[in-house]
Each structure stands twice: as structure tokens, then as C-alpha cells.
Scaffold this active site. Structure first.
Site, mmCIF file in Angstrom:
data_model
loop_
_atom_site.group_PDB
_atom_site.id
_atom_site.type_symbol
_atom_site.label_atom_id
_atom_site.label_comp_id
_atom_site.label_asym_id
_atom_site.label_seq_id
_atom_site.Cartn_x
_atom_site.Cartn_y
_atom_site.Cartn_z
ATOM 1 N N TYR A 21 24.582 13.270 -4.930
ATOM 2 C CA TYR A 21 24.403 13.833 -6.532
ATOM 3 C C TYR A 21 24.129 12.751 -7.432
ATOM 4 O O TYR A 21 23.421 12.822 -8.375
ATOM 5 C CB TYR A 21 25.011 14.790 -6.754
ATOM 6 C CG TYR A 21 25.092 16.131 -6.142
ATOM 7 C CD1 TYR A 21 24.729 16.378 -4.970
ATOM 8 C CD2 TYR A 21 26.227 17.027 -6.563
ATOM 9 C CE1 TYR A 21 24.665 17.285 -4.233
ATOM 10 C CE2 TYR A 21 26.451 18.275 -5.696
ATOM 11 C CZ TYR A 21 25.866 18.545 -4.579
ATOM 12 O OH TYR A 21 25.935 19.142 -3.877
ATOM 13 N N GLY A 65 29.234 23.809 -10.151
ATOM 14 C CA GLY A 65 28.007 23.010 -9.387
ATOM 15 C C GLY A 65 27.662 21.941 -10.102
ATOM 16 O O GLY A 65 27.313 22.063 -11.372
ATOM 17 N N LEU A 119 36.555 29.784 -8.798
ATOM 18 C CA LEU A 119 35.493 29.586 -9.603
ATOM 19 C C LEU A 119 35.421 27.911 -9.957
ATOM 20 O O LEU A 119 36.314 27.370 -10.273
ATOM 21 C CB LEU A 119 35.505 30.217 -10.997
ATOM 22 C CG LEU A 119 34.248 29.781 -12.003
ATOM 23 C CD1 LEU A 119 33.167 30.138 -11.453
ATOM 24 C CD2 LEU A 119 34.380 30.095 -13.327
ATOM 25 N N VAL A 155 47.590 23.610 -1.039
ATOM 26 C CA VAL A 155 46.819 23.001 -2.013
ATOM 27 C C VAL A 155 45.988 24.524 -2.454
ATOM 28 O O VAL A 155 45.357 24.933 -1.507
ATOM 29 C CB VAL A 155 45.571 22.133 -1.643
ATOM 30 C CG1 VAL A 155 44.539 21.797 -2.445
ATOM 31 C CG2 VAL A 155 46.415 20.841 -1.119
HETATM 32 N N1 LIG Z 1 26.785 21.743 0.072
HETATM 33 C C1 LIG Z 1 25.339 21.841 -0.184
HETATM 34 O O1 LIG Z 1 24.538 21.267 0.800
HETATM 35 C C2 LIG Z 1 25.234 22.245 -1.416
HETATM 36 C C3 LIG Z 1 23.720 22.506 -1.711
HETATM 37 C C4 LIG Z 1 23.090 23.185 -2.809
HETATM 38 C C5 LIG Z 1 24.040 23.163 -3.964
HETATM 39 N N2 LIG Z 1 25.421 22.835 -3.609
HETATM 40 C C6 LIG Z 1 26.439 22.868 -4.564
HETATM 41 O O2 LIG Z 1 26.276 24.280 -5.232
HETATM 42 C C7 LIG Z 1 26.019 24.325 -6.521
HETATM 43 C C8 LIG Z 1 25.298 25.536 -7.166
HETATM 44 O O3 LIG Z 1 24.149 25.780 -6.537
HETATM 45 P P1 LIG Z 1 22.626 25.298 -7.154
HETATM 46 O O4 LIG Z 1 22.796 24.228 -8.054
HETATM 47 O O5 LIG Z 1 21.665 24.865 -5.859
HETATM 48 O O6 LIG Z 1 21.933 26.698 -7.523
HETATM 49 P P2 LIG Z 1 22.802 27.917 -8.468
HETATM 50 O O7 LIG Z 1 24.190 27.380 -9.225
HETATM 51 O O8 LIG Z 1 22.684 28.963 -7.741
HETATM 52 O O9 LIG Z 1 21.659 27.872 -9.707
HETATM 53 C C9 LIG Z 1 21.364 26.906 -10.751
HETATM 54 C C10 LIG Z 1 20.314 27.215 -11.651
HETATM 55 O O10 LIG Z 1 20.346 28.493 -12.157
HETATM 56 C C11 LIG Z 1 20.330 28.646 -13.639
HETATM 57 N N3 LIG Z 1 21.276 29.125 -14.185
HETATM 58 C C12 LIG Z 1 22.842 29.013 -14.270
HETATM 59 N N4 LIG Z 1 23.401 30.183 -14.766
HETATM 60 C C13 LIG Z 1 22.510 31.122 -15.022
HETATM 61 C C14 LIG Z 1 22.687 32.367 -15.558
HETATM 62 N N5 LIG Z 1 23.795 32.843 -16.057
HETATM 63 N N6 LIG Z 1 21.425 33.112 -15.614
HETATM 64 C C15 LIG Z 1 20.240 32.595 -15.166
HETATM 65 N N7 LIG Z 1 20.172 31.281 -14.585
HETATM 66 C C16 LIG Z 1 21.460 30.507 -14.549
HETATM 67 C C17 LIG Z 1 20.597 27.122 -13.685
HETATM 68 O O11 LIG Z 1 19.793 26.751 -14.896
HETATM 69 P P3 LIG Z 1 20.256 25.694 -16.011
HETATM 70 O O12 LIG Z 1 20.971 24.520 -15.400
HETATM 71 O O13 LIG Z 1 18.927 25.168 -16.863
HETATM 72 O O14 LIG Z 1 21.080 26.309 -16.923
HETATM 73 C C18 LIG Z 1 20.064 26.440 -12.663
HETATM 74 O O15 LIG Z 1 18.492 26.385 -12.699
HETATM 75 C C19 LIG Z 1 25.386 23.094 -6.763
HETATM 76 O O16 LIG Z 1 25.336 22.522 -8.181
HETATM 77 C C20 LIG Z 1 26.066 21.956 -6.067
HETATM 78 O O17 LIG Z 1 27.380 21.760 -6.393
HETATM 79 C C21 LIG Z 1 25.791 22.308 -2.500
#
Ligand SMILES: NC(=O)c1ccc[n+]([C@@H]2O[C@H](COP(=O)([O-])OP(=O)(O)OC[C@H]3O[C@@H](n4cnc5c(N)ncnc54)[C@H](OP(=O)(O)O)[C@@H]3O)[C@@H](O)[C@H]2O)c1
Length: 278
Positions: free
Chosen positions: A70, A40, A37, A32
């Protein structure tokens, strides 16, 4: 269409083109392929979440990361259907919340119903169970769901290497993936190697929340490639063959975060970014 360039890298004994989104994958058990990329979706809920996932699919992402926790599986599934893309070309991950230990089968069936799909590509244990005695029984339930074709692959999230070793010892089956918090500041060569040695793909989460995007090392490298520091951070993941799943609900950022296949980092630049973790 994103550009195709010549650079390639060896992945699971296979040469992959790291400069084309379609080919930039890691290989999981059973052959798989997981796109390095992903998109999230934590905190991307309701109609904002739906529109964000639709925009992501339109921008070229073919991997969506959601979780029961989520509360957006319905919106993710609807966006997948409305994208007009075939289900088979999209890699969907969802996760088992810790409080659903003991109700694993019911939980994956609910996820599939809410997403409106017959299977997910990856089902993860979101966090290690609170009771360490549940670790192996939960893993056996995950494997059983995979064997019954509810998930093509199964893995874990927020697990230590010692916990992964417990799973392997008990079942002789390594998780396909461990999804953990990762970014330049958290770079840990040893931890990455521990995953590789066990055949576990490292998937990083919170690439931006863990990073100071105004760090001079990142801005210098971004300027050199005429890209943004955020794009450098994502490309750094890919060049390490680590899955990155940036989240955004902002259309321009969704597009820019996917536009990382037209450049790659030099070995010196990779070393400079790695050094932010020391
Ligand atoms: N397994 C786990 O326990 C766990 C925990 C946390 C996260 N996750 C997964 O990982 C994904 C990503 O992590 P995350 O959501 O915590 O944080 P992230 O992707 O590191 O950061 C998201 C933040 O960054 C901003 N952002 C996005 N693109 C940007 C850019 N090009 N320049 C500046 N700021 C930017 C977003 O703003 P806007 O949305 O306002 O554009 C949002 O505030 C999650 O969505 C989830 O699917 C998993």
C-alpha cells in the site's frame, strides 16, 4: 464514548460484549485479541492516509490494516505515534507482497522500520505465492518471524481452504487469520464454517465495494435501526464474528463506520442479509 449494551456472544469459549468496541474482539493463538472492527488503508496514501488513520484512531478504531504494497506504512506509523495512544492498545497488521518471497525477513524488518514499531500484531502473506512450491517455505519464514517476536501472530490472505490445509499439514500450525474478500453478496456459510473448524479467524475485506448499499433488504433493516446500510453491513460482519476493515478517507464516514456498537441485528435480519449471498 460508544454505548455499552447487554448483548453478548461466546467467542473462543469466552463471553464477549458485542456492543462495546473495546470488547468486540476475536481471540487468536497465544491469546492475542484482534478487534473485529479494523480500519482499511488501501489507497489511503500520503497525507490523506496519515489524516485518515489519525481520524480513525480518534473515532475509536484500535485496529489498522496496512500492507507493504500500500506504500503507506510510514504514514500509518506516524499517525499511530501522533494519536497519543499507547502502542499496546493498537492492533497493527501488515502484509508480505508475493514478489518478496525469498526475502521475508528483510521485508518484515523493513516494515517495522517504516512503521516505526518493534513488532506488528499480525503479519499476513498477502497472496499465495505464484509458485506453489513456495507455499510451505514462506509459511515457515512467517512462523520464524513470529517466534522471533517480530509479529505477535501470523496469517494469510486470499488463501483457499485447500491451501490452508497444506500449511496445517506441513507445520501443524494454522494461520491465525485468512483475510479474504467478503460481504453480504459473497456470504458463504460453508466457507465460514471451514475457517471456524480449523481455528482460523475470517477477516473480510472490501465490505462496501462488494455490496450494493441501495439494496432494499439493507435499506429496510437500516431504517428499522435508524442507521445507514453501510453500518448494517459492518454490524452483520460483527454479529457473525467476522473481522471487518472498512476503508474511508472521509471524516464523517470514518466516524459513522465506527459507530456500530449501539445496535445489533435480529436473527431474522441476519438471515435476510445472509440470503443476499445465495
Ligand atoms: N488482502 C487483500 O488482498 C485486500 C484487498 C483489498 C482490500 N484489503 C483491505 O481491506 C480494506 C477495505 O477494502 P477496500 O478499501 O477495498 O474497500 P471498502 O472498504 O469496501 O470500500 C472503500 C470505499 O467505500 C467508500 N466508503 C467508505 N465508507 C462508506 C460509507 N459509509 N458509505 C459509502 N461509501 C463508503 C470509500 O470512500 P472514501 O474513502 O472516499 O470515503 C471507498 O471508496 C482495504 O483498505 C485494505 O486495508 C485487502
Amino acid at each position: 464514548m460508544l454505548p455499552i449494551m447487554g448483548m453478548s456472544s461466546v467467542n473462543g469459549g469466552r463471553t464477549v460484549d458485542m456492543n462495546h468496541s473495546d470488547h468486540c474482539t476475536a481471540v487468536l493463538p497465544g491469546g492475542v485479541q484482534i478487534p473485529l472492527l479494523g480500519f482499511g488503508t488501501w489507497q489511503a496514501t500520503g497525507e490523506d492516509g496519515y489524516r485518515a488513520v489519525l481520524a480513525a484512531l480518534d473515532s475509536g478504531y484500535r485496529h489498522i490494516d496496512t500492507a507493504t504494497m500500500y506504500g503507506n506504512e510510514e504514514q500509518v506509523g506516524r499517525a499511530v505515534r501522533d494519536s497519543g495512544l499507547r502502542r499496546e492498545v493498537i492492533f497493527i497488521t501488515t502484509k508480505l507482497p508475493p514478489e518478496r518471497v525469498g526475502w521475508e525477513r528483510k521485508t518484515i524488518e523493513e516494515s517495522l522500520r517504516t512503521l516505526g514499531v518493534d513488532y506488528v500484531d499480525l503479519w499476513l502473506v498477502h497472496w499465495p505465492p505464484n509458485d506453489a512450491g513456495d507455499l510451505i517455505p514462506v509459511w515457515r519464514e512467517m512462523l520464524a518471524a513470529r517466534d522471533d517476536n517480530l509479529a505477535r501472530t501470523v496469517g494469510v490472505s486470499n488463501f483457499s481452504t485447500a491451501q490452508i490445509d497444506e500449511l496445517i499439514q506441513a507445520t501443524e500450525e494454522a494461520p491465525a487469520v485468512n483475510q479474504i474478500k467478503w460481504g453480504p453478496r459473497l456470504y458463504d456459510r460453508q466457507r465460514h464454517a471451514e475457517h471456524r473448524d480449523r481455528g482460523v479467524v475470517l477477516e473480510g475485506y472490501s465490505p462496501f465495494k462488494t455490496t450494493d448499499l441501495s439494496d432494499p433488504v439493507l435499506t429496510r433493516i437500516a431504517d428499522a435501526h435508524d442507521v445507514s446500510p453501510a453500518q448494517v453491513v459492518l454490524r452483520w460482519h460483527l454479529d457473525h464474528e467476522i473481522v471487518a476493515i472498512p476503508k474511508s478517507v472521509t471524516p464523517e464516514r470514518i466516524r459513522a463506520n465506527a459507530d456500530i456498537f449501539g445496535f445489533s441485528l435480529t436473527p431474522e435480519e441476519m438471515r435476510d442479509i445472509d440470503a443476499l449471498g445465495s
